[in-house]
Scaffold this active site. Structure first.
Site, short mmCIF file in Angstrom:
data_model
loop_
_atom_site.label_atom_id
_atom_site.label_comp_id
_atom_site.label_asym_id
_atom_site.label_seq_id
_atom_site.Cartn_x
_atom_site.Cartn_y
_atom_site.Cartn_z
CB ALA A 174 -18.11 11.89 3.49
CE1 TYR A 223 -23.95 19.32 7.82
CE2 TYR A 223 -26.12 20.27 8.21
CZ TYR A 223 -25.33 19.18 7.94
OH TYR A 223 -25.90 17.94 7.76
N PRO A 246 -32.01 14.79 4.43
CG PRO A 246 -30.22 13.47 5.12
CD PRO A 246 -30.56 14.61 4.26
N GLY A 247 -33.71 14.83 7.60
CA GLY A 247 -33.93 15.63 8.79
C GLY A 247 -34.14 14.70 9.97
P1 NAP Z 1 -22.12 10.22 10.76
O1 NAP Z 1 -22.69 9.03 11.45
O2 NAP Z 1 -21.21 11.15 11.50
O3 NAP Z 1 -21.43 9.74 9.39
C1 NAP Z 1 -20.66 10.60 8.61
C2 NAP Z 1 -19.48 9.82 8.10
O4 NAP Z 1 -18.69 10.70 7.26
C3 NAP Z 1 -18.54 9.35 9.24
O5 NAP Z 1 -18.16 8.00 9.01
C4 NAP Z 1 -17.35 10.29 9.12
O6 NAP Z 1 -16.15 9.73 9.58
C5 NAP Z 1 -17.32 10.50 7.62
N1 NAP Z 1 -16.51 11.65 7.27
C6 NAP Z 1 -16.48 12.86 7.87
N2 NAP Z 1 -15.59 13.65 7.29
C7 NAP Z 1 -15.02 12.92 6.29
C8 NAP Z 1 -13.99 13.17 5.36
N3 NAP Z 1 -13.35 14.34 5.33
N4 NAP Z 1 -13.67 12.21 4.48
C9 NAP Z 1 -14.28 10.99 4.51
N5 NAP Z 1 -15.25 10.70 5.38
C10 NAP Z 1 -15.60 11.64 6.27
O7 NAP Z 1 -23.30 11.17 10.25
P2 NAP Z 1 -24.69 10.85 9.50
O8 NAP Z 1 -25.74 11.40 10.35
O9 NAP Z 1 -24.74 9.46 9.00
O10 NAP Z 1 -24.51 11.83 8.27
C11 NAP Z 1 -24.45 11.38 6.91
C12 NAP Z 1 -24.79 12.55 6.01
O11 NAP Z 1 -26.13 12.97 6.28
C13 NAP Z 1 -23.90 13.77 6.25
O12 NAP Z 1 -23.59 14.36 5.02
C14 NAP Z 1 -24.78 14.68 7.09
O13 NAP Z 1 -24.43 16.02 6.94
C15 NAP Z 1 -26.15 14.36 6.52
N6 NAP Z 1 -27.27 14.67 7.42
C16 NAP Z 1 -27.53 13.92 8.54
C17 NAP Z 1 -28.64 14.26 9.33
C18 NAP Z 1 -29.02 13.48 10.55
O14 NAP Z 1 -30.08 13.78 11.14
N7 NAP Z 1 -28.26 12.50 10.99
C19 NAP Z 1 -29.45 15.34 8.99
C20 NAP Z 1 -29.14 16.06 7.85
C21 NAP Z 1 -28.06 15.72 7.06
P3 NAP Z 1 -15.71 9.93 11.13
O15 NAP Z 1 -16.89 9.51 11.97
O16 NAP Z 1 -14.51 9.06 11.27
O17 NAP Z 1 -15.42 11.40 11.28
#
Ligand code: NAP
Length: 235
Positions: A74, A138, A168-169
């Site tokens: 999350a 962040y 992840p990046g």
């Molecule tokens: P995502 O598709 O937005 O998934 C994040 C999930 O976390 C969503 O289902 C969101 O729900 C949920 N969430 C947010 N706030 C929450 C809360 N307070 N309680 C419970 N659930 C919550 O993003 P993602 O890209 O898969 O990201 C997953 C992780 O990877 C995150 O920690 C992000 O920071 C990290 N990350 C991602 C990338 C990238 O390139 N994508 C890069 C670096 C790090 P809602 O959608 O309903 O808000």
């Protein structure tokens, strides 16, 4: 069959990890703000609220057993010039990305202690390697997650519990595409791919494979590590 909990498991990286762990043979439950109605092991919980997390984990224990695997995916990003960032915005990003890990880990740890075995994987960010302008809250939160990961690895290792972080990046998820649409990436995803050493965007499956390995029995000697999954964008 072991029980795994994936926070943020309704979308993007968390969803990919949940699917992979299911195919690895775990019972997998997810915690999310908007869980899919059709999945009866998808629970609604805001990870910033310890009571909601405890209630969901209690229900999971009752339905499928003690939780010995936790993946914290999350997350909430944010993009604002530091001088314009309000304390409330700063606080929310810290609460979701850092305090959420605290609440989830504290809630499931008793099960891991009882089992004498556990795996915690925290999804951090490659921005912790390089910094990132306009994302001070962040980057601060995710850097704290890296520190928490190392401290917990030392403290929990003697109890049979490993704790690692994956950074992840540039992974193709709704979070990344929203940033692209908002013009926050400094170019399109395709333009970034041209500058990425492996010449592609990452996928949730890339993260899922890494988590699957870290959770497996044979990864028991790996703990306290911060593992980059970024196509070579950060070395
Ligand atoms: P995502 O598709 O937005 O998934 C994040 C999930 O976390 C969503 O289902 C969101 O729900 C949920 N969430 C947010 N706030 C929450 C809360 N307070 N309680 C419970 N659930 C919550 O993003 P993602 O890209 O898969 O990201 C997953 C992780 O990877 C995150 O920690 C992000 O920071 C990290 N990350 C991602 C990338 C990238 O390139 N994508 C890069 C670096 C790090 P809602 O959608 O309903 O808000």
């Amino acid at each position: 069959m072991k029980t795994a909990v994936v926070t943020g498991g309704a979308s993007g990286i968390g969803r990919g990890i949940a699917e992979r762990l299911r195919s690895d043979g775990f019972h997998v439950a997810t915690l999310d703000l908007n869980p899919p109605a059709e999945d009866d092991l998808a629970f609604r919980a805001d990870v910033t609220d310890p009571e909601q997390v405890a209630a969901a984990v209690d229900a999971i224990r009752g339905r499928i057993g003690p939780v010995t695997v936790l993946v914290n995916s999350a997350g909430l990003d944010g993009f604002k010039r530091f001088r314009n960032l309000s304390f409330a915005e700063w606080q929310r990003v810290i609460e979701v990305n850092l305090h959420g890990v605290f609440h989830a880990a504290q809630t499931v740890l008793p099960d891991m202690f009882d089992a004498g075995w556990g795996r915690i994987v925290n999804i951090s960010s490659s921005s912790t390697h390089s910094g990132q302008p306009f994302m001070a809250h962040y980057v601060a939160a995710k850097s704290a997650v890296n520190g928490l990961t190392k401290a917990l690895a030392l403290e929990l290792g003697p109890s049979g519990i490993t704790v690692n972080a994956v950074t992840p990046g540039f992974i193709d998820t709704p979070m990344l595409r929203k940033s692209e649409e908002a013009g926050r990436l400094g170019g399109t995803v395709d333009e970034h791919i041209a500058r990425t050493p492996v010449r592609r965007v990452g996928t949730p499956a890339d993260l899922a494979a890494t988590c699957s390995f870290l959770i497996a029995e044979e990864a028991g000697y790996i703990t306290g590590q911060i593992i980059g999954v970024n196509g070579g964008r950060n070395t």
